[in-house]
Design an enzyme around this catalytic site. Structure first.
Site, mmCIF file in Angstrom:
data_model
loop_
_atom_site.group_PDB
_atom_site.id
_atom_site.type_symbol
_atom_site.label_atom_id
_atom_site.label_comp_id
_atom_site.label_asym_id
_atom_site.label_seq_id
_atom_site.Cartn_x
_atom_site.Cartn_y
_atom_site.Cartn_z
ATOM 1 N N VAL A 170 0.828 -1.205 0.000
ATOM 2 C CA VAL A 170 0.000 0.000 0.000
ATOM 3 C C VAL A 170 0.862 1.255 0.000
ATOM 4 C CG1 VAL A 170 -1.753 1.309 1.253
ATOM 5 C CG2 VAL A 170 -1.915 -1.190 1.138
ATOM 6 N N GLY A 171 1.870 1.290 0.863
ATOM 7 C CA GLY A 171 2.731 2.468 0.940
ATOM 8 C C GLY A 171 3.408 2.772 -0.379
ATOM 9 N N ILE A 195 -13.444 1.156 -1.643
ATOM 10 C CA ILE A 195 -14.839 1.594 -1.607
ATOM 11 C C ILE A 195 -14.964 2.791 -0.662
ATOM 12 C CG2 ILE A 195 -17.213 0.920 -1.091
ATOM 13 C CD1 ILE A 195 -16.391 -1.987 -1.482
ATOM 14 N N LYS A 226 -13.652 -3.756 11.272
ATOM 15 C CA LYS A 226 -14.204 -2.835 10.279
ATOM 16 C C LYS A 226 -15.651 -2.468 10.611
ATOM 17 C CE LYS A 226 -11.179 -4.812 6.753
ATOM 18 N NZ LYS A 226 -11.103 -5.726 5.585
ATOM 19 N N GLY A 279 -1.818 -15.466 -2.275
ATOM 20 C CA GLY A 279 -1.562 -14.256 -1.501
ATOM 21 C C GLY A 279 -2.804 -13.573 -0.977
ATOM 22 N N GLU A 319 -3.234 -14.947 4.740
ATOM 23 C CA GLU A 319 -1.960 -14.967 5.446
ATOM 24 C C GLU A 319 -1.571 -16.408 5.794
ATOM 25 O OE1 GLU A 319 -0.188 -12.309 5.895
ATOM 26 O OE2 GLU A 319 -1.668 -10.801 5.325
ATOM 27 N N ARG A 362 11.024 -0.860 7.778
ATOM 28 C CA ARG A 362 11.988 -1.710 8.489
ATOM 29 C C ARG A 362 13.211 -2.039 7.641
ATOM 30 N NH1 ARG A 362 8.121 -6.420 10.750
ATOM 31 N NH2 ARG A 362 7.268 -6.104 8.651
ATOM 32 N N GLY A 399 -5.790 -4.798 -1.460
ATOM 33 C CA GLY A 399 -4.806 -4.677 -2.532
ATOM 34 C C GLY A 399 -4.126 -3.337 -2.507
ATOM 35 N N GLY A 407 -11.203 -1.229 1.591
ATOM 36 C CA GLY A 407 -10.244 -0.874 0.551
ATOM 37 C C GLY A 407 -10.607 0.362 -0.229
#
EC number: 1.1.1.3
Length: 440
Positions: free
Chosen positions: A15-16, A138, A207, A189, A192, A46, A304, A136
């Site tokens: 995301v970053g 929306i 959420k 993916g 997890e 990190r 995503g 996400g």
């Protein structure tokens, strides 16, 4: 000339990295539209050596994300570290205390500490924005907070976890088991290595707690949420649901009733004709029931890099425009402490699958216990075992067979009481399956 909004990003995962790339390609348009540019001036993560698809040397690197959060070179801190405690919480608290705007995608942090953080943001007169924390790409938080002030919301519900929706979709379409689909989701993916947080409903619960607070102007109360996951769902349940005109989805549901605010997360049968039943794969959806708009359903990518980053950039754009909304729609001091509506008092239709011994009187015994609990049955279906080794002259094998009941509206406590008595009677060979029905 107006100084750019200087942004520092803590956390450079998928995301970053997407946030930086979107800002790079859209910054000229953002500047034209909002009259002020956005400049990423600082980053922290990190691992400095990891290839993230862009040149790290063009930004000031901070080994310590707390130093980034207080830097004079940063006006807005984007927290994408994750987690309800530790570094993520420290980054957000430090940035707000220093008078920095904060944008975050951290639903766990907000579900646990959202009220305290919102109060701090209001005291400092800065933004605490978290569109990316739910569903996400929306824009459901913006819709609830800004687009529906003329509506009294009675209920909201939705598919808020793409992993679970992917698994249930594959199970239904291909007849696979939960474990088979989970392994495939991990390989792709979507899940997890430890999928508990997703498949047991806790991600959805975090959420839902955020959406409930905004929709009903109540204090966040994540501990009030009843939570069930999808690990007990079988291909037979999905087949039976389809035959009965339903699909099974993991829903987060919040509604106001006479007892208070009811919040629950669990597998749910929804009519195939409903909009939310059409949502398959990793897609998310949220339906809002309100008095003016009636029913509003938002559907889109729930996770995503790019979809979530899109929501982060939308919040950054609001900061550029000087929109420091009350994080939960109104002042924290105005949020009500709503009464918890106990799950035992929930009322609705139920699907009950019992694995019973195929012998005379079993169905009658089940029906008797249901009647004693004042539960009316809409339908009762029995599937014969194809693997029965032998049958008596009446066609009964004595082997365990599934008996499926669909009830009219009944309370959770009545259903649980009846099922417990049926189990105590020795009529069932396996633990029962109980799934709630959410009708349109």
């Amino acid at each position: 000339m107006t100084r750019p909004l200087r942004v520092g990003i803590a956390g450079l995962g998928t995301v970053g990295a997407s946030v930086i790339q979107i800002l790079a390609r859209r910054n000229e348009i953002l500047t034209q539209r909002h009259g002020r540019s956005v400049q990423v001036t600082a980053i922290s993560a990190r691992d400095r050596t990891k290839d993230r698809g862009f040149d790290l040397s063009t930004y000031r690197w901070f080994d310590d994300p707390l130093a980034l959060a207080t830097s004079d070179e940063v006006d807005c801190v984007v927290e994408l570290v994750g987690g309800s405690e530790g570094t993520a919480r420290e980054i957000v608290e430090t940035a707000l205390t220093a008078g920095k705007h904060v944008v975050t995608a951290n639903k766990a942090l907000l579900a646990k500490h959202g009220l305290a953080l919102a109060r701090l943001a209001e005291q400092k007169g800065v933004a605490l924005a978290f569109e990316a924390s739910v569903a996400g790409g929306i824009p459901v938080i913006k819709t609830l907070r800004e687009a529906l002030p003329g509506n009294a919301i009675s209920r909201l519900y939705g598919i808020l976890n793409g992993t679970c929706n992917y698994i249930l979709s594959r199970m239904e379409m291909e007849g696979l088991t939960f474990q088979e689909c989970l392994k495939d989701a991990q390989r792709l993916g979507y899940a997890e290595a430890d999928p508990t947080f997703d498949v047991e409903g806790f991600d959805t619960a975090h959420k839902l707690a955020i959406l409930t607070s905004i929709a009903f102007e109540t204090e966040i109360d994540a501990e009030a949420i009843y939570v069930e996951g999808i690990s007990s769902i079988t291909p037979l349940d999905l087949t039976m649901a389809s035959e009965l005109g339903f699909r099974i989805k993991l829903l987060g549901v919040a509604e106001r009733n006479a007892m208070g605010i009811e919040q629950r997360v669990h597998p749910t049968m929804v009519p195939k004709s409903s909009a939310i039943a059409q949502v398959m794969g990793v897609t998310n959806a949220v339906t809002i029931d309100a008095d003016a708009v009636k029913e509003l359903t938002l559907i889109g990518p729930g996770a995503g890099g790019d979809p979530t980053a899109s929501a982060v950039v939308a919040d950054i754009a609001d900061v550029v425009l000087g929109k420091a909304h009350h994080p939960f729609g109104c002042s924290v001091d105005r949020l009500e402490r709503a009464s918890r509506a106990p799950m035992q008092r929930h009322e609705g239709g139920y699907y009950i699958r019992l694995t019973v011994h195929d012998r005379p009187g079993v169905a009658a015994g089940v029906a008797m216990r249901m009647a004693e609990a004042e539960i009316s049955l809409e339908s009762i279906l029995q599937k014969r075992s194809e693997k029965a080794a032998s049958q008596d002259k009446h066609g009964r094998s004595g082997a365990p067979v599934p008996l499926v009941l669909i009830t009219y509206a009944a309370t959770e406590s009545a259903i649980r009481s009846a099922v417990e008595r049926i189990s105590g009677d020795g009529l069932i060979a396996e633990p029962p399956q109980v799934i709630r029905i959410e009708r349109e």
